[in-house]
Design a protein around this motif. Structure first.
Motif, PDB file in Angstrom:
ATOM      1  N   LEU A 280      -5.086 -45.578  -9.220  1.00  0.00           N
ATOM      2  CA  LEU A 280      -4.061 -45.234  -8.231  1.00  0.00           C
ATOM      3  C   LEU A 280      -4.703 -44.808  -6.914  1.00  0.00           C
ATOM      4  O   LEU A 280      -4.271 -45.232  -5.832  1.00  0.00           O
ATOM      5  N   ALA A 281      -5.739 -43.997  -6.985  1.00  0.00           N
ATOM      6  CA  ALA A 281      -6.447 -43.589  -5.771  1.00  0.00           C
ATOM      7  C   ALA A 281      -7.063 -44.794  -5.069  1.00  0.00           C
ATOM      8  O   ALA A 281      -7.066 -44.878  -3.831  1.00  0.00           O
ATOM      9  N   ALA A 282      -7.580 -45.740  -5.858  1.00  0.00           N
ATOM     10  CA  ALA A 282      -8.158 -46.956  -5.269  1.00  0.00           C
ATOM     11  C   ALA A 282      -7.085 -47.777  -4.568  1.00  0.00           C
ATOM     12  O   ALA A 282      -7.345 -48.366  -3.508  1.00  0.00           O
ATOM     13  N   CYS A 283      -5.893 -47.843  -5.143  1.00  0.00           N
ATOM     14  CA  CYS A 283      -4.788 -48.561  -4.492  1.00  0.00           C
ATOM     15  C   CYS A 283      -4.478 -47.953  -3.130  1.00  0.00           C
ATOM     16  O   CYS A 283      -4.297 -48.667  -2.127  1.00  0.00           O
ATOM     17  N   ILE A 284      -4.415 -46.623  -3.086  1.00  0.00           N
ATOM     18  CA  ILE A 284      -4.122 -45.939  -1.823  1.00  0.00           C
ATOM     19  C   ILE A 284      -5.229 -46.200  -0.805  1.00  0.00           C
ATOM     20  O   ILE A 284      -4.969 -46.493   0.368  1.00  0.00           O
ATOM     21  N   ALA A 285      -6.481 -46.124  -1.265  1.00  0.00           N
ATOM     22  CA  ALA A 285      -7.610 -46.371  -0.362  1.00  0.00           C
ATOM     23  C   ALA A 285      -7.602 -47.806   0.148  1.00  0.00           C
ATOM     24  O   ALA A 285      -7.902 -48.059   1.326  1.00  0.00           O
ATOM     25  N   ALA A 286      -7.269 -48.753  -0.729  1.00  0.00           N
ATOM     26  CA  ALA A 286      -7.244 -50.165  -0.335  1.00  0.00           C
ATOM     27  C   ALA A 286      -6.219 -50.406   0.764  1.00  0.00           C
ATOM     28  O   ALA A 286      -6.504 -51.072   1.771  1.00  0.00           O
ATOM     29  N   VAL A 287      -5.027 -49.874   0.579  1.00  0.00           N
ATOM     30  CA  VAL A 287      -3.966 -50.066   1.570  1.00  0.00           C
ATOM     31  C   VAL A 287      -4.328 -49.378   2.887  1.00  0.00           C
ATOM     32  O   VAL A 287      -4.153 -49.940   3.978  1.00  0.00           O
ATOM     33  N   ALA A 288      -4.842 -48.142   2.793  1.00  0.00           N
ATOM     34  CA  ALA A 288      -5.206 -47.401   4.004  1.00  0.00           C
ATOM     35  C   ALA A 288      -6.295 -48.130   4.784  1.00  0.00           C
ATOM     36  O   ALA A 288      -6.228 -48.244   6.020  1.00  0.00           O
ATOM     37  N   ALA A 289      -7.302 -48.633   4.072  1.00  0.00           N
ATOM     38  CA  ALA A 289      -8.387 -49.359   4.752  1.00  0.00           C
ATOM     39  C   ALA A 289      -7.869 -50.645   5.381  1.00  0.00           C
ATOM     40  O   ALA A 289      -8.252 -50.991   6.512  1.00  0.00           O
ATOM     41  N   TYR A 290      -7.006 -51.348   4.660  1.00  0.00           N
ATOM     42  CA  TYR A 290      -6.454 -52.585   5.218  1.00  0.00           C
ATOM     43  C   TYR A 290      -5.701 -52.291   6.514  1.00  0.00           C
ATOM     44  O   TYR A 290      -5.868 -52.997   7.518  1.00  0.00           O
ATOM     45  N   LEU A 291      -4.862 -51.265   6.490  1.00  0.00           N
ATOM     46  CA  LEU A 291      -4.085 -50.930   7.688  1.00  0.00           C
ATOM     47  C   LEU A 291      -4.999 -50.511   8.842  1.00  0.00           C
ATOM     48  O   LEU A 291      -4.751 -50.853  10.006  1.00  0.00           O
ATOM     49  N   TYR A 292      -6.063 -49.787   8.518  1.00  0.00           N
ATOM     50  CA  TYR A 292      -6.989 -49.346   9.556  1.00  0.00           C
ATOM     51  C   TYR A 292      -7.672 -50.546  10.219  1.00  0.00           C
ATOM     52  O   TYR A 292      -7.693 -50.664  11.455  1.00  0.00           O
ATOM     53  N   PHE A 293      -8.234 -51.428   9.408  1.00  0.00           N
ATOM     54  CA  PHE A 293      -8.946 -52.574   9.981  1.00  0.00           C
ATOM     55  C   PHE A 293      -7.987 -53.566  10.630  1.00  0.00           C
ATOM     56  O   PHE A 293      -8.360 -54.248  11.593  1.00  0.00           O
TER      57      PHE A 293
END
Length: 779
Positions: A280-293
């Motif tokens: 679940l934490a990885a899912c949140i990190a994945a989405v956050a990183a995608y939005l950032y880049f």
């Protein structure tokens, strides 16, 4: 027989029935059916008498405000025991009427079969005879009718298709016609059945519940007749709303009861809460990183990301769409996984079609790293350290937000290592099979997967020989593993042979030869120290000094404690990629540049794969230390968090992103960006001739529709268009005229009469040229 039933909603179907006997109980809910109910009941009575089938017809008047109740009472008086009239004093809805009818059939009759139908004359009794015969032939527990031709207005038919799709998606119910009111069911499936559905939701709920526990359910067509009297209420807005709300409630009940939706329950209450929280934490990190880049415009900075998206899109949209568009150089799995999303032009153009595959791979990789390192170290802090070092590495976070293929390879490799290690320690065939499947996926993702396959196969052979000390057992394990794991390699060789006539086309073909990428005078080629230095620095830039140091310390500790026992070999497997890449640089098979050696960055991401063994061994180190700390949980968590935080901070940014940004700033890409922008503004359709190789940035960023783009992979059309583009109907021509690097379009058409006579030069900036047909292209 007349019964007054005002049952509460959601009451169960109860059974206090006599022993079952041969025959059919026909259940008919009825609401405002005064013009239809008598004819429907008489049809069933006469047919069942003619066929000699013992029977009873139960009609449930659901609080009708017309003469429906009085009519069924008269039928019950005229046919005692054969017609049972049941009344709701107030209207409770179709779901309640079905529940009352089924409960009455079970309590008041002893027939083995129950038919659920309607009282509106749209179904006839003759189909019941056919359903009973079919049920007997198929030895089925239930037969679900589906309307051969639905005699309803088109709006109702459309609503039914949407409703059926929704029900099948949520509840996974059998049958193609969920709400068809003609279902013949064994009473054994209905005993003690608890139903709660309202309105139309009762039918999918019934199907979902009776289809469990191994029941055999089959389908059979039935005739459907136009409604001649009365009005249908199923399409009323209030009924539709009640049905949708009730379907959501039923869905919740199915989750609660773990009926066909056990995966939802397992998701809410996972077997491994720690791994679930990490995922679940990885899912949140994945989405956050995608939005950032995405916000910074970096998602498509890599030219190769454009290429991967182009391949995926061409599979579904090109002049010669199909699997042949996968080509023969890049391995096919990433493009096959991206192709379904690439159908949507928006997801293709913004890169999400490819990034989604990377993001899912990232989550899988993080979860399995946690599980693997926890198992290896014997402590959850070890798993958390390994997962954190990988998940928070800036280079991983960037690449997982792109259409690049590294994250898919990493996920496959980590899953393979985990299950291979489980097989080495526990000897379960299931783990060996899962490992072979993961290796298969890796071999179809990147060529590093082929090395993984060889190393994993060697481990399987060695461990089997040490475990059984018999050649036959060793051979069996190797065959079980290799048959699946090696299928991708064999398949790719066969694909290249079939498409290009050369099984090694991927390596030495027109677009695969290493000379296309490795420049003459490359510093790494022929110099083993330089090649080792380049790869070592690339790995260090990707991992960071702290992660690398913890990885080395963990490797030493692991080697001292575990040595080279057969059960402890797997974690060493990923170390093979360091000498492999050094050899590739030394022999000129692959280029890799770091600024300390070549003054620039190129393919520096090749060093990122070493993060996997570094994270695993660092996790082993921290997990081993955590077991010796006082205070247990808090101290272990603090140690793991400090290790991850310190190592992440020590990574000097995302070198993989730096490489992509520097490349995009080069003069070559500046020229590509300029012509791409011009084409976006001026290209207004029509067939376009453009070589893709070395023009990927222009091909993708110009947003020229791939469906009208003729390129070197357009079978036969390419050759015809190069020979005479005007006759082939080509309206636009793009060519690259860079001295020493002219593309095939320039080579074929520059200075020819067909170009001079039929095309006008509309864009000319140095060595980027765009022509347009003067007459719009030949038809």
């Amino acid at each position: 027989m007349t019964i007054i039933a005002d049952q509460p909603q959601h009451s169960p179907v109860r059974t206090a029935a006599p022993p079952p006997t041969d025959g059919v109980a026909v259940v008919m809910p009825a609401f405002r059916e005064e013009a239809n109910v008598a004819a429907t009941v008489q049809d069933f009575l006469s047919t069942l008498v003619r066929e000699g089938i013992p029977h009873a017809v139960i009609v449930v008047d659901d609080g009708s405000d017309d003469r429906t109740g009085a009519i069924i009472d008269r039928l019950a008086e005229a046919h005692p025991a054969r017609v049972i009239a049941v009344h709701h004093e107030r209207n409770q809805g179709y779901g309640a009427a079905v529940r009352t009818g089924l409960e009455t059939a079970l309590r008041r009759t002893g027939f083995r079969e129950i038919l659920l139908t309607d009282a509106d004359c749209q179904f006839h009794a003759d189909d019941l005879v056919r359903l009973r015969e079919f049920k007997k032939e198929e030895r089925a527990d239930a037969v679900i009718g589906y309307r051969r031709r639905r005699a309803d207005p088109w709006r109702r038919r459309l609503n039914a298709k949407v409703w059926t799709l929704l029900c099948k998606t949520l509840l996974q119910v059998p049958g193609r016609d969920v709400d068809c009111a003609y279902k013949l069911i064994d009473r054994s499936l209905l005993q003690d059945l608890r139903l709660s559905g309202e309105a139309a939701a009762i039918s999918p709920e019934l199907l979902c519940r009776i289809s469990g526990d191994g029941a055999r359910i089959v389908e059979h067509p039935v005739e459907h007749y136009p409604r001649e009297h009365g009005e249908q209420t199923g399409a009323n807005l209030s009924v539709v709303a009640r049905s949708l709300i009730s379907l959501a409630v039923v869905y919740g009940h199915m989750v609660r009861d773990a009926r066909r939706l056990g995966w939802v329950r397992r998701l809410a209450s996972p077997r491994d809460p720690g791994a679930a929280l990490v995922a679940l934490a990885a899912c949140i990190a994945a989405v956050a990183a995608y939005l950032y880049f995405a916000d910074h415009g970096y998602l498509l900075a890599y030219k190769d990301a454009n290429s991967h998206l182009l391949i995926a899109r061409r599979v579904v949209d090109s002049p010669t769409a199909g699997l042949a568009q996968l080509g023969g150089v890049w391995l096919p799995l990433p493009h096959l996984l991206s192709a379904p999303l690439a159908v949507w032009e928006g997801l293709y153009l913004n890169g999400f079609a490819g990034a989604f595959v990377s993001m899912v791979s990232y989550v899988v990789a993080v979860k399995f790293l946690f599980t693997h390192a926890r198992s290896l170290s014997g402590h959850w802090a070890g798993g958390l350290t390994a997962a954190g070092l990988f998940a928070l590495n800036p280079n991983v976070l960037y690449l997982q937000a792109t259409a690049m293929t590294e994250l898919l390879l990493f996920a496959c490799a980590i899953v393979a290592l985990h299950y291979l290690h489980e097989w080495c320690t526990e000897g379960r065939l299931r783990d060996l099979s899962l490992a072979s499947g993961a290796v298969l996926a890796a071999t179809l993702t990147r060529y590093e997967g082929w090395i993984l396959c060889l190393v994993a196969g060697a481990i399987v052979a060695f461990v089997s020989l040490r475990r059984h000390r018999r050649y036959s057992h060793t051979e069996g394990s190797v065959v079980v593993f290799g048959f699946v794991a090696g299928a991708g390699i064999i398949g790719w060789l066969a694909w290249n042979l079939a498409i290009f006539g050369d099984p090694l086309n991927w390596k030495s073909g027109e677009y695969g030869d290493s000379s296309l990428w490795v420049s003459a005078g490359e510093a790494n080629v022929g110099s083993l120290p330089t090649a080792a230095e380049s790869y070592g620095l690339a790995s260090l830039h990707n991992l960071g000094i702290a992660t690398a140091a913890m990885g080395v310390a963990g490797l030493i500790l692991y080697a001292v404690q575990k040595r080279l026992r057969s059960k402890t070999l797997v974690p060493y497997a990923m170390l093979v990629f360091a000498p492999f890449f050094v050899w590739a640089l030394y022999t000129g098979e692959r280029p890799l540049h770091v600024k300390e050696v070549m003054g620039a960055l190129y393919n520096v991401r090749f060093g990122l794969i070493m993060l996997i063994p570094a994270a695993v061994f660092a996790g082993f180190l921290i997990g081993t230390l955590a077991k010796r700390l006082p205070g247990r949980r808090l101290a272990a968590g603090t140690l793991a968090a400090a290790a991850v935080a310190g190592a992440t901070v020590a990574v000097d940014g995302a070198v993989t992103l730096d490489e992509a940004v520097e490349y995009r700033a080069s003069g070559w890409e500046v020229d590509n960006a300029a012509v791409s922008e011009w084409l976006r503004d001026h290209h207004d359709g029509g067939t376009t001739l453009m070589m893709s190789f070395e023009n990927e940035s222009v091909t993708f960023e110009s947003q020229v529709p791939t469906g009208s783009l003729v390129y070197e992979g357009s079978y036969l059309i390419w050759e015809t268009s190069l020979a005479d583009p005007h006759a082939a109907g080509v309206e636009w021509i793009y060519m690259r005229a860079t001295p020493g690097s002219e593309d095939d379009v320039w080579e074929a058409l520059w200075g020819t009469e067909v170009l001079d006579d039929h095309y006008e030069l509309v864009y000319d900036r140095g060595d980027r040229l765009v022509y347009r047909a003067e007459d719009g292209g030949a038809e």
